[in-house]
Design a protein around this motif. Structure first.
Motif, PDB file in Angstrom:
ATOM      1  N   ASP A  37       0.831  -1.206   0.000  1.00  0.00           N
ATOM      2  CA  ASP A  37       0.000   0.000   0.000  1.00  0.00           C
ATOM      3  C   ASP A  37       0.867   1.257   0.000  1.00  0.00           C
ATOM      4  N   ALA A  38       1.953   1.232   0.772  1.00  0.00           N
ATOM      5  CA  ALA A  38       2.836   2.398   0.856  1.00  0.00           C
ATOM      6  C   ALA A  38       3.519   2.677  -0.478  1.00  0.00           C
ATOM      7  N   VAL A  39       4.000   1.626  -1.142  1.00  0.00           N
ATOM      8  CA  VAL A  39       4.682   1.830  -2.433  1.00  0.00           C
ATOM      9  C   VAL A  39       3.695   2.300  -3.490  1.00  0.00           C
ATOM     10  N   ASN A  40       2.516   1.711  -3.525  1.00  0.00           N
ATOM     11  CA  ASN A  40       1.516   2.129  -4.512  1.00  0.00           C
ATOM     12  C   ASN A  40       1.057   3.566  -4.273  1.00  0.00           C
ATOM     13  N   ALA A  41       0.921   3.952  -2.998  1.00  0.00           N
ATOM     14  CA  ALA A  41       0.549   5.332  -2.689  1.00  0.00           C
ATOM     15  C   ALA A  41       1.648   6.297  -3.116  1.00  0.00           C
ATOM     16  N   TYR A  42       2.879   5.919  -2.860  1.00  0.00           N
ATOM     17  CA  TYR A  42       4.022   6.747  -3.266  1.00  0.00           C
ATOM     18  C   TYR A  42       4.063   6.921  -4.783  1.00  0.00           C
ATOM     19  N   ALA A  43       3.782   5.856  -5.506  1.00  0.00           N
ATOM     20  CA  ALA A  43       3.865   5.898  -6.965  1.00  0.00           C
ATOM     21  C   ALA A  43       2.923   6.930  -7.574  1.00  0.00           C
ATOM     22  N   THR A  44       1.823   7.222  -6.893  1.00  0.00           N
ATOM     23  CA  THR A  44       0.830   8.156  -7.434  1.00  0.00           C
ATOM     24  C   THR A  44       0.796   9.492  -6.688  1.00  0.00           C
ATOM     25  N   ALA A  50      10.910  10.365  -3.895  1.00  0.00           N
ATOM     26  CA  ALA A  50      11.839   9.267  -3.627  1.00  0.00           C
ATOM     27  C   ALA A  50      11.294   8.479  -2.450  1.00  0.00           C
ATOM     28  N   LEU A  51      11.548   7.170  -2.467  1.00  0.00           N
ATOM     29  CA  LEU A  51      11.122   6.311  -1.363  1.00  0.00           C
ATOM     30  C   LEU A  51      12.323   5.521  -0.878  1.00  0.00           C
ATOM     31  N   MET A  52      12.515   5.489   0.430  1.00  0.00           N
ATOM     32  CA  MET A  52      13.642   4.776   1.021  1.00  0.00           C
ATOM     33  C   MET A  52      13.149   3.724   2.008  1.00  0.00           C
ATOM     34  N   PHE A  53      13.629   2.485   1.836  1.00  0.00           N
ATOM     35  CA  PHE A  53      13.378   1.406   2.797  1.00  0.00           C
ATOM     36  C   PHE A  53      14.536   1.355   3.789  1.00  0.00           C
ATOM     37  N   THR A  54      14.229   1.167   5.056  1.00  0.00           N
ATOM     38  CA  THR A  54      15.268   0.939   6.057  1.00  0.00           C
ATOM     39  C   THR A  54      14.679   0.154   7.215  1.00  0.00           C
ATOM     40  N   GLY A  55      15.531  -0.226   8.167  1.00  0.00           N
ATOM     41  CA  GLY A  55      15.065  -1.024   9.294  1.00  0.00           C
ATOM     42  C   GLY A  55      15.306  -0.328  10.616  1.00  0.00           C
ATOM     43  N   ASN A  56      14.471  -0.611  11.584  1.00  0.00           N
ATOM     44  CA  ASN A  56      14.633  -0.096  12.942  1.00  0.00           C
ATOM     45  C   ASN A  56      15.398  -1.126  13.758  1.00  0.00           C
ATOM     46  N   GLY A  57      16.470  -0.703  14.418  1.00  0.00           N
ATOM     47  CA  GLY A  57      17.248  -1.633  15.220  1.00  0.00           C
ATOM     48  C   GLY A  57      18.469  -2.140  14.489  1.00  0.00           C
ATOM     49  N   ASP A  58      18.892  -3.353  14.841  1.00  0.00           N
ATOM     50  CA  ASP A  58      20.142  -3.906  14.317  1.00  0.00           C
ATOM     51  C   ASP A  58      19.994  -4.575  12.962  1.00  0.00           C
ATOM     52  N   TYR A  59      18.766  -4.904  12.562  1.00  0.00           N
ATOM     53  CA  TYR A  59      18.527  -5.623  11.313  1.00  0.00           C
ATOM     54  C   TYR A  59      17.834  -4.722  10.286  1.00  0.00           C
ATOM     55  N   PHE A  60      18.159  -4.952   9.001  1.00  0.00           N
ATOM     56  CA  PHE A  60      17.325  -4.421   7.915  1.00  0.00           C
ATOM     57  C   PHE A  60      16.061  -5.274   7.934  1.00  0.00           C
ATOM     58  N   THR A  61      16.168  -6.547   7.595  1.00  0.00           N
ATOM     59  CA  THR A  61      15.115  -7.530   7.840  1.00  0.00           C
ATOM     60  C   THR A  61      15.705  -8.925   7.732  1.00  0.00           C
ATOM     61  N   SER A  62      15.218  -9.812   8.601  1.00  0.00           N
ATOM     62  CA  SER A  62      15.667 -11.206   8.570  1.00  0.00           C
ATOM     63  C   SER A  62      14.857 -12.050   7.602  1.00  0.00           C
ATOM     64  N   GLY A  63      13.972 -11.414   6.812  1.00  0.00           N
ATOM     65  CA  GLY A  63      13.190 -12.145   5.823  1.00  0.00           C
ATOM     66  C   GLY A  63      11.781 -12.438   6.305  1.00  0.00           C
ATOM     67  N   ASN A  64      11.185 -13.433   5.717  1.00  0.00           N
ATOM     68  CA  ASN A  64       9.791 -13.758   6.037  1.00  0.00           C
ATOM     69  C   ASN A  64       9.656 -14.371   7.429  1.00  0.00           C
ATOM     70  N   ASP A  65       8.576 -14.027   8.102  1.00  0.00           N
ATOM     71  CA  ASP A  65       8.216 -14.670   9.360  1.00  0.00           C
ATOM     72  C   ASP A  65       7.563 -16.004   8.998  1.00  0.00           C
ATOM     73  N   LEU A  66       8.307 -17.091   9.155  1.00  0.00           N
ATOM     74  CA  LEU A  66       7.837 -18.401   8.691  1.00  0.00           C
ATOM     75  C   LEU A  66       6.608 -18.875   9.457  1.00  0.00           C
ATOM     76  N   GLN A  67       6.534 -18.557  10.729  1.00  0.00           N
ATOM     77  CA  GLN A  67       5.363 -18.978  11.502  1.00  0.00           C
ATOM     78  C   GLN A  67       4.103 -18.267  11.018  1.00  0.00           C
ATOM     79  N   ASP A  68       4.226 -16.996  10.664  1.00  0.00           N
ATOM     80  CA  ASP A  68       3.081 -16.255  10.140  1.00  0.00           C
ATOM     81  C   ASP A  68       2.649 -16.828   8.794  1.00  0.00           C
ATOM     82  N   PHE A  69       3.609 -17.130   7.932  1.00  0.00           N
ATOM     83  CA  PHE A  69       3.261 -17.652   6.608  1.00  0.00           C
ATOM     84  C   PHE A  69       2.716 -19.072   6.681  1.00  0.00           C
ATOM     85  N   ALA A  70       3.043 -19.786   7.744  1.00  0.00           N
ATOM     86  CA  ALA A  70       2.526 -21.149   7.895  1.00  0.00           C
ATOM     87  C   ALA A  70       1.018 -21.168   8.106  1.00  0.00           C
ATOM     88  N   THR A  71       0.431 -20.019   8.474  1.00  0.00           N
ATOM     89  CA  THR A  71      -1.014 -19.954   8.669  1.00  0.00           C
ATOM     90  C   THR A  71      -1.759 -19.925   7.344  1.00  0.00           C
TER      91      THR A  71
END
Length: 252
Positions: A37-44, A50-71
């Motif tokens: 939703d954020a990227v599509n809103a930015y596009a229009t 300009a749009l910048m992705f970044t992470g809060n804390g020590d990680y950018f991102t560790s990838g997908n939350d496997l437990q969430d996707f298992a649902t």
């Protein structure tokens, strides 16, 4: 909506922050929806340039939350992750990745769709899909070899090893590397420089550089089909079970 994705637009710059530091910024389906939703809103949004992705804390991102996707998928229509991947693929305006720490899985592959990638000195990059019984996604099987070469891409994909920020710089995976203490200030200033540039010239420049949209879409489709099949495979089941039990996976 989710507070695990923070979106802010100021001075023509939209910043999208992964905000789940207690979980190493692992991405859930709700987070993918918020990002799409954020990227599509930015596009229009004519005010955001300009749009910048970044992470809060020590990680950018560790990838997908496997437990969430298992649902399993939620609701009808395209899954949020697919919506997000198409949003970054089709975005006509500049996308910037400010990789403040480890970028794992989609943390790496989303940067392949960004026009500028900046890394902190402590940042690392990894695509350990095979270790999970999965395959590359986000058209990374096409884009990563195009950027760093087939042999180097196979080394990343098939061993699942991490690249240091300096390795990523030498390979051409990132644009610049900054010391950790200078990272936020330097990337913020560069992102602002992009946001203040001539918008039409920037759009045209991006379109001239990125001319493989049809091929990227086809690659995403093929990868997605195989990825989905692997999610239901014994290999993925064993990978997750081994990870949870903190033991080596054994594949038959």
């Amino acid at each position: 909506m989710t507070d695990h994705i923070l979106t802010e637009t100021a001075d023509r710059l939209t910043t999208v922050t992964f905000n789940r530091p207690d979980k190493k910024n692992a991405i859930t389906q709700d987070m993918y929806q918020a990002m799409a939703d954020a990227v599509n809103a930015y596009a229009t949004d004519e005010e955001a340039r300009a749009l910048m992705f970044t992470g809060n804390g020590d990680y950018f991102t560790s990838g997908n939350d496997l437990q969430d996707f298992a649902t399993g998928p939620r609701g009808d229509g395209l899954p949020p992750v697919v919506q997000f991947l198409h949003a970054i693929k089709d975005c006509p305006k500049p996308l910037i990745a400010a990789v403040n720490g480890p970028a794992i899985g989609v943390g790496l592959t989303l940067t392949l769709h960004c026009d500028l990638v900046y890394a902190a000195g402590s940042a690392t990059f990894a695509a350990p899909f095979v270790k999970l019984g999965l395959v590359p996604e986000a058209a990374s099987s096409m884009l990563l070899p195009a950027i760093i070469g087939m042999a180097a891409a196979n080394d990343v994909f098939m061993t699942g090893r991490s690249l240091t920020s300096e390795e990523a710089l030498r390979m051409g995976l990132v644009s610049r590397v900054f010391e950790d203490g200078e990272f936020a200030g330097e990337t913020g200033a560069l992102a602002q420089l992009v946001a203040n540039a001539a918008p039409n010239a920037m759009r045209h420049t991006k379109a001239l550089v990125r001319t493989q949209n049809t091929e990227i879409t086809e690659c995403m489709t093929i990868e997605g089909e195989i990825f989905a099949a692997q999610l239901g495979s014994p290999e993925f089941g064993e990978s997750v079970a081994a990870m949870m039990a903190k033991r080596p996976a054994v594949y038959k």
